[in-house]
Write a protein that holds these residues in place. Sequence first.
Motif, PDB file in Angstrom:
ATOM      1  N   LYS A   1      -5.560  -2.699  16.558  1.00  0.00           N
ATOM      2  CA  LYS A   1      -6.430  -3.663  15.889  1.00  0.00           C
ATOM      3  C   LYS A   1      -7.884  -3.281  16.175  1.00  0.00           C
ATOM      4  O   LYS A   1      -8.250  -3.112  17.335  1.00  0.00           O
ATOM      5  CB  LYS A   1      -6.147  -5.061  16.430  1.00  0.00           C
ATOM      6  CG  LYS A   1      -6.824  -6.171  15.661  1.00  0.00           C
ATOM      7  CD  LYS A   1      -6.498  -7.511  16.299  1.00  0.00           C
ATOM      8  CE  LYS A   1      -6.759  -8.654  15.339  1.00  0.00           C
ATOM      9  NZ  LYS A   1      -6.420  -9.945  15.981  1.00  0.00           N
TER      10      LYS A   1
ATOM     11  N   ALA B   1       1.923  -7.947  16.386  1.00  0.00           N
ATOM     12  CA  ALA B   1       0.749  -7.660  15.545  1.00  0.00           C
ATOM     13  C   ALA B   1       0.457  -8.827  14.584  1.00  0.00           C
ATOM     14  O   ALA B   1       0.519  -9.974  14.997  1.00  0.00           O
ATOM     15  CB  ALA B   1       0.916  -6.322  14.830  1.00  0.00           C
ATOM     16  N   TRP B   2       0.164  -8.539  13.281  1.00  0.00           N
ATOM     17  CA  TRP B   2      -0.257  -9.648  12.408  1.00  0.00           C
ATOM     18  C   TRP B   2       0.871 -10.631  12.142  1.00  0.00           C
ATOM     19  O   TRP B   2       0.645 -11.789  11.819  1.00  0.00           O
ATOM     20  CB  TRP B   2      -0.907  -9.163  11.117  1.00  0.00           C
ATOM     21  CG  TRP B   2      -0.111  -8.235  10.244  1.00  0.00           C
ATOM     22  CD1 TRP B   2      -0.309  -6.881  10.117  1.00  0.00           C
ATOM     23  CD2 TRP B   2       0.985  -8.565   9.361  1.00  0.00           C
ATOM     24  NE1 TRP B   2       0.605  -6.360   9.216  1.00  0.00           N
ATOM     25  CE2 TRP B   2       1.406  -7.360   8.742  1.00  0.00           C
ATOM     26  CE3 TRP B   2       1.643  -9.745   9.035  1.00  0.00           C
ATOM     27  CZ2 TRP B   2       2.443  -7.309   7.818  1.00  0.00           C
ATOM     28  CZ3 TRP B   2       2.695  -9.690   8.117  1.00  0.00           C
ATOM     29  CH2 TRP B   2       3.080  -8.491   7.533  1.00  0.00           C
TER      30      TRP B   2
ATOM     31  N   TRP C   1       0.680  -1.071  17.881  1.00  0.00           N
ATOM     32  CA  TRP C   1      -0.105  -1.564  16.752  1.00  0.00           C
ATOM     33  C   TRP C   1      -1.553  -1.646  17.179  1.00  0.00           C
ATOM     34  O   TRP C   1      -1.876  -2.252  18.205  1.00  0.00           O
ATOM     35  CB  TRP C   1       0.405  -2.934  16.299  1.00  0.00           C
ATOM     36  CG  TRP C   1       1.833  -2.859  15.887  1.00  0.00           C
ATOM     37  CD1 TRP C   1       2.303  -2.505  14.660  1.00  0.00           C
ATOM     38  CD2 TRP C   1       2.989  -3.085  16.709  1.00  0.00           C
ATOM     39  NE1 TRP C   1       3.674  -2.503  14.668  1.00  0.00           N
ATOM     40  CE2 TRP C   1       4.115  -2.853  15.901  1.00  0.00           C
ATOM     41  CE3 TRP C   1       3.168  -3.463  18.056  1.00  0.00           C
ATOM     42  CZ2 TRP C   1       5.415  -2.988  16.396  1.00  0.00           C
ATOM     43  CZ3 TRP C   1       4.454  -3.587  18.541  1.00  0.00           C
ATOM     44  CH2 TRP C   1       5.560  -3.358  17.711  1.00  0.00           C
TER      45      TRP C   1
ATOM     46  N   ALA D   1     -12.009  -8.762  12.670  1.00  0.00           N
ATOM     47  CA  ALA D   1     -11.014  -7.861  13.249  1.00  0.00           C
ATOM     48  C   ALA D   1      -9.946  -7.545  12.208  1.00  0.00           C
ATOM     49  O   ALA D   1      -9.586  -8.401  11.407  1.00  0.00           O
ATOM     50  CB  ALA D   1     -10.375  -8.507  14.465  1.00  0.00           C
ATOM     51  N   ASP D   2      -9.467  -6.305  12.210  1.00  0.00           N
ATOM     52  CA  ASP D   2      -8.440  -5.890  11.245  1.00  0.00           C
ATOM     53  C   ASP D   2      -7.359  -5.060  11.919  1.00  0.00           C
ATOM     54  O   ASP D   2      -7.666  -4.155  12.689  1.00  0.00           O
ATOM     55  CB  ASP D   2      -9.065  -5.019  10.139  1.00  0.00           C
ATOM     56  CG  ASP D   2      -9.829  -5.858   9.136  1.00  0.00           C
ATOM     57  OD1 ASP D   2      -9.232  -6.802   8.595  1.00  0.00           O
ATOM     58  OD2 ASP D   2     -11.011  -5.558   8.919  1.00  0.00           O
ATOM     59  N   TRP D   3      -6.109  -5.365  11.597  1.00  0.00           N
ATOM     60  CA  TRP D   3      -5.016  -4.512  12.041  1.00  0.00           C
ATOM     61  C   TRP D   3      -5.095  -3.214  11.263  1.00  0.00           C
ATOM     62  O   TRP D   3      -5.283  -3.223  10.047  1.00  0.00           O
ATOM     63  CB  TRP D   3      -3.669  -5.191  11.809  1.00  0.00           C
ATOM     64  CG  TRP D   3      -3.481  -6.352  12.728  1.00  0.00           C
ATOM     65  CD1 TRP D   3      -3.695  -7.661  12.449  1.00  0.00           C
ATOM     66  CD2 TRP D   3      -3.084  -6.298  14.099  1.00  0.00           C
ATOM     67  NE1 TRP D   3      -3.455  -8.422  13.562  1.00  0.00           N
ATOM     68  CE2 TRP D   3      -3.074  -7.621  14.589  1.00  0.00           C
ATOM     69  CE3 TRP D   3      -2.726  -5.257  14.980  1.00  0.00           C
ATOM     70  CZ2 TRP D   3      -2.725  -7.933  15.905  1.00  0.00           C
ATOM     71  CZ3 TRP D   3      -2.376  -5.568  16.273  1.00  0.00           C
ATOM     72  CH2 TRP D   3      -2.376  -6.882  16.730  1.00  0.00           C
TER      73      TRP D   3
END
Lengths: 146, 83
Positions: free
Chosen positions: A123, B9-10, A121, A130-132
């Motif tokens: 980022k 992750a998120w 993943w 910050a954005d995935w």
Amino acid sequence: MRLSVQEAAFDAGAEANAFTAGLSRAGAVVTFTGRVRDNGGTLAAMEIEHYPGMTERAITAIMAEAVARWNLEDALVIHRHGRLAANDPIMMVATAAVHRAEAFAAAEFLMDYLKSRAPFWKKEIRPDGADWVAARDTDEQALRRW
Amino acid sequence: MQLTVLYFAWLRERIGLPRETVETNAATVADLVAELIARDEGHALAFADLASLRVALDQQLAGFDSPLTGVREVAFFPPMTGG
């Protein structure tokens, strides 16, 4: 067949030479290097998270399928994780086959599967936040041609 | 049974944990998710949209209707973005 999941940078040229040096029957070698893209010039860093254990299992299975399907002489995958900067190499694929059609097809197959089936993943870290990175439908669609 | 549940992750950020140990009798992944959602708001928020999540059982991709029989490690994560 060699897989390396690593934090350290790699030298794509040196890796390609080492991969090629071990071949005796391959008439075709295809190499691909993926680099960190900086859309807009504001990327401070890219952080790549992964799932240790599953990453190696998933990629090894994908590589074994490519080797069997295209009768490859050899295959190499290097994929980094951790904190990377713009233009850093992220990953590399190399395939070797007797003829080029198999080497090209296997390299594309490996890239398509690494995009959507290897547990990484990304980022993007920017000065304003910050954005995935979201998965793209086109990446999922790319798998259907195989 | 005791399960190790991993988040990436998120999803990891929303739940606030990379992993937790869960004691459960859930029969399927969906049953386990229902139990996790009942825990607190962080879990409920993280699992609000299952269509945007993927699950792996003992490091193999699986579905939300998969049984948990014999499983030791369950991982939840968003669609992968490798390459």
